[in-house]
Design a protein around this motif. Structure first.
Motif: not given
Length: 284
Positions: A258-281
């Motif tokens: 439900g987040m069509p903006d990938p940039g906003y998703f990446a920022r929110l993911f980093r804020r919640n997990h301390g790392m970017a989605p690609r690094r998590w993967r």
């Protein structure tokens, strides 16, 4: 608290502990406590994840309530104990929803009991205590040695424990289930049904016929978080699961939650997990 748990915020001055959800952590962990550690200075705290405390000699099991202040004085301190902590996502799709929605989940409902002192006390029959000890030891061994398939094995052992807890707690939680609050249930049903779409506080408030301000006040008072916090938590849980597929583009993951903006998703993911989605993967 063990490494699997960490303070994530404070609620009315009481620390709230969350389960560590990084790629290197197993979704279930065991913490062994000697009697003197149980009797030590463990102050009031709140769990944001399910937890069990098992005293093998007496067969006592303490089911720690989600979101309630835990009073350590309600727990016996005469025996060593085993604490079992887990991320509810370990149970698959049904466990990824926000904890108030677990009322419909047969293995998670015991953890939203709301009993005074934050713990529901059960007792394992003597003829099953050996099974409990063996199962907890197996989870600990899988976590320590991490052989091929250790994650799946640990989750399977966890399921065995949770089935037994659900059976032991059947009579108690039946009464609690019937007394659940329908408004909160409706809020989290809406989040579960619509988190993959565009969803805001205003949308949820409209669906339950309340003003956004009043709904925010009620949900925050009863769960310690806002409606938007719960929407974000559900989306992040789904994102973590989707990141396990190496062929799924980050933009597609963002769209699916439900987040069509990938940039906003990446920022929110980093804020919640301390790392970017690609690094998590990359660390999975």
């Amino acid at each position: 608290m063990p490494e699997a748990s960490r303070p994530v915020r404070y609620q009315a001055g009481v620390p709230v502990h969350g389960y560590r959800t990084d790629p290197a952590s197993l979704p279930v962990s065991v913490w062994r406590l000697a009697a003197h550690e149980l009797a030590g200075d463990i102050g009031p705290h709140i769990h944001d994840f399910p937890a069990l405390l098992y005293l093998h000699r007496t067969g006592e099991v303490y089911v720690v309530a989600i979101g309630h202040v835990v009073d350590r004085t309600t727990v016996s301190t005469v025996d060593e104990a085993f604490a079992v902590f887990f991320d509810p996502a370990a149970l698959g799709d049904d466990g990824r929803g926000p904890w108030p929605a677990w009322c419909a989940h047969p293995l998670l409902f015991p953890f939203v009991h709301g009993t005074a002192g934050g713990v529901l006390r059960l007792r394992v029959p003597e003829d099953r205590r050996g099974l409990w000890l063996d199962t907890i030891t197996a989870i600990d061994n899988e976590s320590t040695h991490r052989q091929i398939g250790h994650r799946q094995a640990a989750q399977a052992h966890l399921t065995v424990l949770l089935i037994d807890v659900a059976r032991l707690a059947g009579d108690v939680v039946g009464d609690l289930r019937r007394s659940n609050e329908p408004m909160l249930a409706a809020v989290f049903d809406i989040i579960e049904q619509r988190y993959a779409q565009s969803l805001s506080l205003r949308d949820v408030a409209r669906a339950v016929s309340m003003t956004p301000g009043h709904l925010t006040t009620v949900v925050r008072r009863r769960t310690g978080r806002t409606v938007q916090d719960w929407i974000t938590e559900r989306r992040m849980a789904e994102a973590r699961a989707l990141l396990a597929d190496p062929d799924l583009p980050i933009a597609e993951i963002a769209r699916r939650i439900g987040m069509p903006d990938p940039g906003y998703f990446a920022r929110l993911f980093r804020r919640n997990h301390g790392m970017a989605p690609r690094r998590w993967r990359s660390q999975l």
